[in-house]
Design an enzyme around this catalytic site. Structure first.
Site, PDB file in Angstrom:
ATOM      1  N   CYS A  43       0.811  -1.221   0.000  1.00 58.82           N
ATOM      2  CA  CYS A  43       0.000   0.000   0.000  1.00 58.82           C
ATOM      3  C   CYS A  43       0.850   1.279   0.000  1.00 58.82           C
ATOM      4  O   CYS A  43       0.328   2.367  -0.272  1.00 58.82           O
ATOM      5  CB  CYS A  43      -0.950   0.004   1.191  1.00 58.82           C
ATOM      6  SG  CYS A  43      -2.073  -1.414   1.230  1.00 58.82           S
TER       7      CYS A  43
ATOM      8  N   HIS B  60      -3.342   7.247   1.998  1.00 61.27           N
ATOM      9  CA  HIS B  60      -3.736   5.915   1.554  1.00 61.27           C
ATOM     10  C   HIS B  60      -5.112   5.608   2.127  1.00 61.27           C
ATOM     11  O   HIS B  60      -5.368   5.829   3.316  1.00 61.27           O
ATOM     12  CB  HIS B  60      -2.710   4.886   2.032  1.00 61.27           C
ATOM     13  CG  HIS B  60      -3.163   3.473   1.943  1.00 61.27           C
ATOM     14  ND1 HIS B  60      -3.730   2.951   0.807  1.00 61.27           N
ATOM     15  CD2 HIS B  60      -3.145   2.464   2.856  1.00 61.27           C
ATOM     16  CE1 HIS B  60      -4.041   1.685   1.015  1.00 61.27           C
ATOM     17  NE2 HIS B  60      -3.702   1.368   2.258  1.00 61.27           N
TER      18      HIS B  60
ATOM     19  N   ASN C 255     -10.073  -0.235  -0.151  1.00 60.55           N
ATOM     20  CA  ASN C 255      -8.616  -0.162  -0.093  1.00 60.55           C
ATOM     21  C   ASN C 255      -8.045  -0.769  -1.374  1.00 60.55           C
ATOM     22  O   ASN C 255      -8.099  -1.982  -1.572  1.00 60.55           O
ATOM     23  CB  ASN C 255      -8.103  -0.931   1.133  1.00 60.55           C
ATOM     24  CG  ASN C 255      -6.592  -0.885   1.279  1.00 60.55           C
ATOM     25  OD1 ASN C 255      -5.872  -0.500   0.372  1.00 60.55           O
ATOM     26  ND2 ASN C 255      -6.113  -1.308   2.437  1.00 60.55           N
TER      27      ASN C 255
END
Length: 314
Positions: free
Chosen positions: A112, A241, A271
Site C-alpha cells: 500500500c 492511503h 482499499n
C-alpha cells in the site's frame, strides 16, 4: 539539472463491477452498518476479466492526456503493484508495449506504500537528470488474492488504478519525501502460503495493523511538517492511503488537520493498495478541489511494513 519533479497530469480507472456491503452480507457474517461503522467503506470495485495492466493502461492514458504528452515522450515508467499479471516479465513492460512507449519500465512492490515509493524513485531519476518525463502508476487487482470468506479482509479491498505524469521543473513540485521499512511486522499483514488460489491470500491481524498504521503515519506526518518548517494549517490537502476511515481520521486529528482538508474516496473505492493515493489524487484534481500551487501531503503504509510520505506543491 532540474530541481523539482512536478506532476503535470493525473489519471485513474475503476473496473465497472461494484460489490456492495449488502452483496457481501449474503455470503459472510456481516452487515452494511457493521462494515461502514468500522471501515468507512460502502462498496468496492472488482475486476471480471481485466488484468492489472488493463487497469493501468486506462489510468495512464488519462494521465498522459491531461499532461498533453504522448507515450513516446516518456523517459521511464514505474508501476507500483502487489498483484502483477505475471512473475515475469514486469507488468510495467506489458504496459509500456500497450501504450506504445519505448522507454525503460519496471515494477516496484511496496504494497500500500508502493505509490509513495515509486513517486520518490521517479523524483530521484528527474533530480539527477537521468529522466525528464516519468509515468508513475499504481494498479491493483487485489480481489484475486482476497479470501472472500474471510470477513476481516473481504470487506476491505478493491481493484483499481491511478497514475501521474512527472516532469522536471525549475518552478515547483515534490518538496520533501521520507521512506521507511520494518520487516519485523511481517506476520501482521502478508500474503500467506496457505493457498486457495494460485498465488496465496491476504492475511491480516487487524487490530495490530490499525495500531501500527496510526502510530507510524501520525509520527511521519508530524516529522515531515517539522522538517519542511511547515504547520498543518499551511497544508491545503492531505491525500492519504485509503485503508480505513478510522486510521485516516486518527492521523488527521493528531496533526490538527480538519477532515474537510482530507481527500477521502474510501467509501466508493475501498482499499486499492498502491492505487489508492493516485486514485484519490485524480478524483480531487478532476473535481476541482486540488488546484495548481496548493501544498499536498501524501502518505501511505503497506504490509511488511513499509511506509512513506511525499510533500509537494501541485
Amino acid at each position: 539539472m532540474n530541481k523539482f519533479a512536478r506532476i503535470i497530469g493525473t489519471g485513474s480507472y475503476l473496473p465497472p463491477k461494484i460489490v456492495t456491503n449488502d452483496d457481501l452480507s449474503k455470503t459472510i457474517d456481516t452487515t452494511d452498518e457493521w462494515i461502514t461503522s468500522r471501515t468507512g467503506i460502502q462498496e468496492r470495485r472488482v475486476v471480471t476479466n481485466e488484468s492489472t495492466c488493463d487497469l493501468a493502461e486506462i489510468a495512464a492514458k488519462n494521465a498522459l492526456e491531461m499532461a498533453g504528452i504522448a507515450a513516446s515522450e516518456l523517459d521511464l515508467i514505474i508501476l507500483a503493484t502487489t498483484t502483477p499479471d505475471k512473475i515475469f516479465p514486469a507488468t510495467a513492460t506489458i504496459l509500456q508495449n500497450a501504450l506504445g512507449a519505448n522507454c525503460p519500465a519496471f515494477d516496484l512492490q511496496s504494497v500500500c506504500a508502493g505509490f509513495i515509493f515509486a513517486l520518490t524513485t521517479a523524483e530521484q531519476y528527474i533530480k539527477t537528470g537521468a529522466a525528464n518525463k516519468v509515468l508513475v502508476v499504481g494498479s491493483e487487482t487485489l480481489s484475486r488474492i482476497v479470501d472472500w470468506n474471510d470477513r476481516g479482509t473481504a470487506i476491505l479491498f478493491g481493484d483499481g488504478a491511478g497514475a501521474v505524469v512527472l516532469e522536471g521543473s525549475e518552478e515547483t513540485g515534490i518538496l520533501h519525501s521520507k521512506l521507511f521499512s520494518d520487516g519485523r511486522y511481517l506476520s501482521s499483514l502478508q500474503v500467506s502460503n496457505n493457498r486457495i488460489n494460485e498465488v496465496g491470500i491476504i492475511e491480516m491481524a487487524g487490530n495490530e495493523v490499525f495500531k501500527i498504521a496510526v502510530s507510524r503515519l501520525s509520527a511521519l506526518a508530524e516529522d515531515t511538517l517539522k522538517e519542511c518548517n511547515m504547520t498543518a494549517e499551511e497544508l491545503d490537502w492531505m491525500v492519504p492511503h485509503q485503508a480505513n476511515i478510522r486510521i485516516i481520521s486518527a492521523v488527521a486529528k493528531r496533526i490538527k488537520t480538519p477532515m474537510d482538508k482530507v481527500i477521502v474516496t474510501l467509501p466508493k473505492h475501498g482499499n486499492t493498495s498502491a492505487a489508492s493515493i493516485p486514485l484519490a489524487l485524480d478524483v480531487a484534481v478532476r473535481d476541482g478541489r486540488i488546484q495548481k500551487g496548493q501544498k499536498l501531503l501524501l502518505e501511505g503504509i503497506g504490509g511488511g511494513f513499509s511506509w512513506g510520505s511525499v510533500l509537494l506543491q501541485f
